[in-house]
Design a protein around this motif. Structure first.
Motif, short mmCIF file in Angstrom:
data_model
loop_
_atom_site.label_atom_id
_atom_site.label_comp_id
_atom_site.label_asym_id
_atom_site.label_seq_id
_atom_site.Cartn_x
_atom_site.Cartn_y
_atom_site.Cartn_z
N ILE A 140 52.63 -14.27 26.85
CA ILE A 140 52.90 -15.08 25.66
C ILE A 140 53.04 -14.12 24.49
CG2 ILE A 140 52.08 -16.94 24.15
CD1 ILE A 140 52.62 -17.87 27.00
N ASP A 141 54.21 -14.10 23.86
CA ASP A 141 54.43 -13.16 22.75
C ASP A 141 54.97 -13.85 21.50
OD1 ASP A 141 56.94 -13.80 23.62
OD2 ASP A 141 57.59 -11.75 24.01
N THR A 142 54.74 -15.16 21.41
CA THR A 142 55.18 -15.93 20.24
C THR A 142 53.97 -16.41 19.45
OG1 THR A 142 55.25 -17.93 21.62
CG2 THR A 142 57.30 -16.69 21.36
N GLY A 143 54.21 -17.03 18.28
CA GLY A 143 53.13 -17.52 17.45
C GLY A 143 52.20 -16.37 17.04
N PRO A 144 50.88 -16.59 17.09
CA PRO A 144 49.94 -15.53 16.72
C PRO A 144 50.02 -14.33 17.64
CG PRO A 144 48.79 -17.36 17.77
CD PRO A 144 50.19 -17.81 17.51
N TYR A 145 50.51 -14.54 18.86
CA TYR A 145 50.63 -13.45 19.82
C TYR A 145 51.81 -12.53 19.50
CZ TYR A 145 47.03 -15.72 22.49
OH TYR A 145 45.81 -16.25 22.86
N GLY A 146 52.56 -12.88 18.47
CA GLY A 146 53.60 -12.00 17.97
C GLY A 146 53.06 -11.04 16.91
N PHE A 147 51.86 -11.34 16.39
CA PHE A 147 51.21 -10.48 15.39
C PHE A 147 50.25 -9.49 16.05
CE2 PHE A 147 52.30 -14.30 12.92
CZ PHE A 147 52.95 -13.72 11.84
N VAL A 148 49.44 -9.99 16.98
CA VAL A 148 48.50 -9.14 17.72
C VAL A 148 48.43 -9.65 19.16
CG1 VAL A 148 47.04 -8.36 15.81
CG2 VAL A 148 46.58 -10.58 16.89
N ARG A 149 48.03 -8.77 20.06
CA ARG A 149 47.98 -9.16 21.47
C ARG A 149 46.75 -10.02 21.78
NH1 ARG A 149 49.25 -3.51 21.91
NH2 ARG A 149 47.29 -2.99 22.96
N HIS A 150 45.72 -9.94 20.94
CA HIS A 150 44.48 -10.70 21.17
C HIS A 150 44.05 -11.41 19.89
CE1 HIS A 150 44.02 -8.60 25.04
NE2 HIS A 150 44.39 -7.52 24.38
N PRO A 151 44.82 -12.40 19.44
CA PRO A 151 44.52 -13.06 18.17
C PRO A 151 43.17 -13.78 18.14
CG PRO A 151 46.24 -14.25 19.37
CD PRO A 151 46.04 -12.94 20.07
N ILE A 152 42.71 -14.27 19.29
CA ILE A 152 41.39 -14.93 19.30
C ILE A 152 40.31 -13.92 18.97
CG2 ILE A 152 39.66 -16.08 20.76
CD1 ILE A 152 41.95 -17.49 22.19
N TYR A 153 40.37 -12.74 19.59
CA TYR A 153 39.38 -11.70 19.29
C TYR A 153 39.53 -11.22 17.85
CZ TYR A 153 39.21 -11.57 24.41
OH TYR A 153 39.11 -11.91 25.73
N THR A 154 40.76 -11.10 17.38
CA THR A 154 41.00 -10.67 16.00
C THR A 154 40.34 -11.62 15.01
OG1 THR A 154 43.11 -9.59 16.53
CG2 THR A 154 42.79 -10.28 14.26
N GLY A 155 40.56 -12.93 15.21
CA GLY A 155 39.96 -13.92 14.32
C GLY A 155 38.45 -13.91 14.36
N LEU A 156 37.89 -13.79 15.58
CA LEU A 156 36.43 -13.78 15.72
C LEU A 156 35.82 -12.52 15.11
CD1 LEU A 156 35.91 -15.19 19.34
CD2 LEU A 156 35.36 -16.29 17.16
N ILE A 157 36.43 -11.37 15.37
CA ILE A 157 35.92 -10.12 14.81
C ILE A 157 35.95 -10.17 13.29
CG2 ILE A 157 36.42 -7.67 14.52
CD1 ILE A 157 37.30 -7.65 17.48
N PHE A 158 37.06 -10.63 12.74
CA PHE A 158 37.18 -10.75 11.29
C PHE A 158 36.12 -11.68 10.72
CE2 PHE A 158 39.03 -12.81 7.50
CZ PHE A 158 39.24 -11.69 6.70
N GLY A 159 35.98 -12.87 11.33
CA GLY A 159 34.99 -13.84 10.85
C GLY A 159 33.57 -13.34 10.96
N MET A 160 33.25 -12.66 12.06
CA MET A 160 31.91 -12.13 12.26
C MET A 160 31.58 -11.04 11.24
SD MET A 160 29.87 -13.27 14.61
CE MET A 160 29.99 -14.59 15.82
N LEU A 161 32.51 -10.11 11.03
CA LEU A 161 32.27 -9.02 10.08
C LEU A 161 32.12 -9.55 8.65
CD1 LEU A 161 34.70 -6.28 11.44
CD2 LEU A 161 32.20 -6.35 11.66
N VAL A 162 32.95 -10.52 8.29
CA VAL A 162 32.84 -11.11 6.95
C VAL A 162 31.51 -11.83 6.79
CG1 VAL A 162 33.79 -12.87 5.40
CG2 VAL A 162 35.33 -11.33 6.61
N THR A 163 31.07 -12.55 7.83
CA THR A 163 29.77 -13.22 7.78
C THR A 163 28.63 -12.22 7.64
OG1 THR A 163 30.61 -15.03 9.17
CG2 THR A 163 28.23 -14.85 8.95
N GLY A 164 28.68 -11.13 8.42
CA GLY A 164 27.66 -10.10 8.31
C GLY A 164 27.59 -9.51 6.92
N ILE A 165 28.75 -9.26 6.32
CA ILE A 165 28.80 -8.73 4.96
C ILE A 165 28.24 -9.76 3.97
CG2 ILE A 165 30.37 -8.06 3.10
CD1 ILE A 165 32.16 -6.82 5.31
#
Length: 220
Positions: A140-165
């Motif tokens: 799958i290379d459309t939608g969010p998968y056209g921006f990054v190969r693992h958008p679910i992990y990207t969103g979770l990592i971003f959300g977790m780091l922001v929460t920690g901060i």
């Protein structure tokens, strides 16, 4: 005057429930608006678990022993990330953002979580919590998968780091970092698995076109 045993038992139960609730909403979830961050994550977990029933049939998956490589840092990170860990250790935040700052950071967390849901819905029945090869699986290379190969992990990592901060305690920050590390390891392991399952031509070509976790960076 005789004490009604039933009334005494009810009072004890209410007292115990009150203590349990007070402990549950302790640490960095003890005050508003940091409680909002916890509510956001709780709602995400509930919705994610409910949606987990919507998934295709698994053809092949990574063995449990191999998955410990990424599960262990995620587990340790989750324990450190919990507000009760900071409460037990008597931690104080390293900094304070104030209410407006927390609200802004909460919006960023929501943005990360929304990105995970966009990817989850776009992936459809090919989604799985574990590293698996679903029946009929394809790149799958459309939608969010056209921006990054693992958008679910990207969103979770971003959300977790922001929460920690936003929380600002050492354990919350370290927990967010460990969870992010675990997800990065999972992404790497998933790529090797999918390359072998879907073919180096199909998945390898995708990896050469789209960055792994951070949008707009050169693919690695």
């Amino acid at each position: 005057m005789a004490v009604d045993p039933l009334a005494h038992m009810v009072r004890d139960m209410l007292h115990d429930s009150g203590q349990l609730l007070a402990f549950a909403w302790s640490g960095w979830t003890a005050t508003w608006p940091t409680q909002l961050l916890a509510i956001i994550w709780i709602l995400w977990v509930i919705s994610w678990v409910v949606a987990s029933f919507w998934s295709g049939q698994t053809k092949k998956h990574v063995m449990t022993g191999e998955s410990l490589k990424y599960r262990f840092p995620i587990l340790v990170g989750a324990i450190l990330f919990l507000p009760w860990t900071g409460k037990v250790l008597g931690e104080k935040p390293l900094w304070q953002f104030g209410s407006l700052g927390i609200y802004v950071l909460a919006v960023l967390v929501l943005a990360g979580i929304s990105f995970t849901w966009w990817a989850r819905i776009h992936l459809g029945r090919f989604w799985s919590n574990a590293i698996t090869h679903k029946e009929g699986h394809q790149v799958i290379d459309t939608g969010p998968y056209g921006f990054v190969r693992h958008p679910i992990y990207t969103g979770l990592i971003f959300g977790m780091l922001v929460t920690g901060i936003a929380v600002g305690t050492v354990t919350a920050i370290l927990g967010a970092v460990l969870i992010s590390l675990g997800m990065s390891l999972k992404a790497r392991m998933e790529e090797g698995f999918l390359t072998a399952e879907l073919g180096a031509d199909a998945y390898g070509s995708y990896c050469r076109r789209v960055p792994m976790l951070i949008p707009f960076l050169p693919p690695t």
